[in-house]
Design a protein around this motif. Structure first.
Motif, mmCIF file in Angstrom:
data_model
loop_
_atom_site.group_PDB
_atom_site.id
_atom_site.type_symbol
_atom_site.label_atom_id
_atom_site.label_comp_id
_atom_site.label_asym_id
_atom_site.label_seq_id
_atom_site.Cartn_x
_atom_site.Cartn_y
_atom_site.Cartn_z
ATOM 1 N N ASN A 75 0.818 -1.213 0.000
ATOM 2 C CA ASN A 75 0.000 0.000 0.000
ATOM 3 C C ASN A 75 0.859 1.273 0.000
ATOM 4 O O ASN A 75 0.580 2.226 0.716
ATOM 5 C CB ASN A 75 -0.980 0.000 1.179
ATOM 6 C CG ASN A 75 -2.138 0.940 0.939
ATOM 7 O OD1 ASN A 75 -2.503 1.211 -0.202
ATOM 8 N ND2 ASN A 75 -2.713 1.445 2.010
ATOM 9 N N ILE A 76 1.916 1.253 -0.818
ATOM 10 C CA ILE A 76 2.779 2.420 -0.976
ATOM 11 C C ILE A 76 2.417 3.094 -2.292
ATOM 12 O O ILE A 76 2.305 2.432 -3.330
ATOM 13 C CB ILE A 76 4.264 2.007 -0.953
ATOM 14 C CG1 ILE A 76 4.599 1.414 0.407
ATOM 15 C CG2 ILE A 76 5.161 3.186 -1.265
ATOM 16 C CD1 ILE A 76 5.963 0.821 0.490
ATOM 17 N N ASP A 77 2.254 4.404 -2.239
ATOM 18 C CA ASP A 77 1.820 5.150 -3.419
ATOM 19 C C ASP A 77 2.995 5.404 -4.378
ATOM 20 O O ASP A 77 3.905 6.181 -4.070
ATOM 21 C CB ASP A 77 1.197 6.472 -2.992
ATOM 22 C CG ASP A 77 0.667 7.268 -4.171
ATOM 23 O OD1 ASP A 77 0.474 6.677 -5.258
ATOM 24 O OD2 ASP A 77 0.436 8.475 -4.004
ATOM 25 N N VAL A 78 2.940 4.735 -5.513
ATOM 26 C CA VAL A 78 3.915 4.970 -6.590
ATOM 27 C C VAL A 78 3.181 5.259 -7.896
ATOM 28 O O VAL A 78 3.744 5.131 -8.979
ATOM 29 C CB VAL A 78 4.884 3.769 -6.758
ATOM 30 C CG1 VAL A 78 5.743 3.574 -5.536
ATOM 31 C CG2 VAL A 78 4.135 2.503 -7.121
ATOM 32 N N VAL A 79 1.922 5.664 -7.780
ATOM 33 C CA VAL A 79 1.066 5.843 -8.955
ATOM 34 C C VAL A 79 1.619 6.911 -9.904
ATOM 35 O O VAL A 79 1.615 6.717 -11.124
ATOM 36 C CB VAL A 79 -0.386 6.173 -8.541
ATOM 37 C CG1 VAL A 79 -1.231 6.554 -9.735
ATOM 38 C CG2 VAL A 79 -1.006 4.998 -7.815
ATOM 39 N N THR A 80 2.112 8.012 -9.351
ATOM 40 C CA THR A 80 2.632 9.072 -10.217
ATOM 41 C C THR A 80 3.815 8.581 -11.034
ATOM 42 O O THR A 80 3.873 8.771 -12.258
ATOM 43 C CB THR A 80 3.032 10.310 -9.394
ATOM 44 O OG1 THR A 80 1.884 10.755 -8.664
ATOM 45 C CG2 THR A 80 3.534 11.426 -10.285
ATOM 46 N N ALA A 81 4.770 7.926 -10.375
ATOM 47 C CA ALA A 81 5.944 7.403 -11.080
ATOM 48 C C ALA A 81 5.537 6.328 -12.084
ATOM 49 O O ALA A 81 6.064 6.280 -13.208
ATOM 50 C CB ALA A 81 6.960 6.852 -10.091
#
Length: 127
Positions: A75-81
């Motif tokens: 559940n770590i946000d890496v959506v932008t990358a």
């Protein structure tokens, strides 16, 4: 994030037949694609470029998919990358196909930076 993984796989499957389609349009016999390809024939330049771009994409997938799955699991946000990575990879294929080498290389570097960013974010969380 799961939607980005699905879009990535969709792009993979869209990109897969492009060299064949271009080859058929330019006179490569269909029997060549269904054979063992023991005989080497000269493919159209665009087909060759699309094959190389697809191979490069496959190499990048072996890093992108595990990082994406780990981000979902942890559940770590890496959506932008990840979004930027996919956009850079799509742009890379287009630029490769038209022979824009310097711009293509720039977008390849952007995609690598995105993968590094994803990895750093996941690594920081693991510490």
């Amino acid at each position: 994030m799961a939607d980005l993984l699905l879009l990535t796989l969709l792009f993979y499957f869209i990109q897969l037949p492009l060299p064949i389609i271009v080859g058929r349009i330019n006179g490569v016999p269909g029997s060549y694609y269904t054979s063992s390809r023991d005989d080497i024939i000269k493919l159209p330049v665009l087909s060759s470029r699309l094959i190389r771009a697809h191979n490069n994409f496959k190499e990048s997938l072996f890093i992108f998919i595990p990082l994406s799955l780990l981000s979902i699991i942890t559940n770590i946000d890496v959506v932008t990358a990840a979004t930027l990575w996919l956009a850079a990879r799509i742009t890379y294929v287009f630029l490769y196909s038209i022979g824009a080498n310097k711009m293509r290389t720039f977008f390849w570097i952007v995609s690598i930076i995105c993968l590094i960013d994803m990895g750093i974010r996941l690594f920081k969380h693991a510490l």
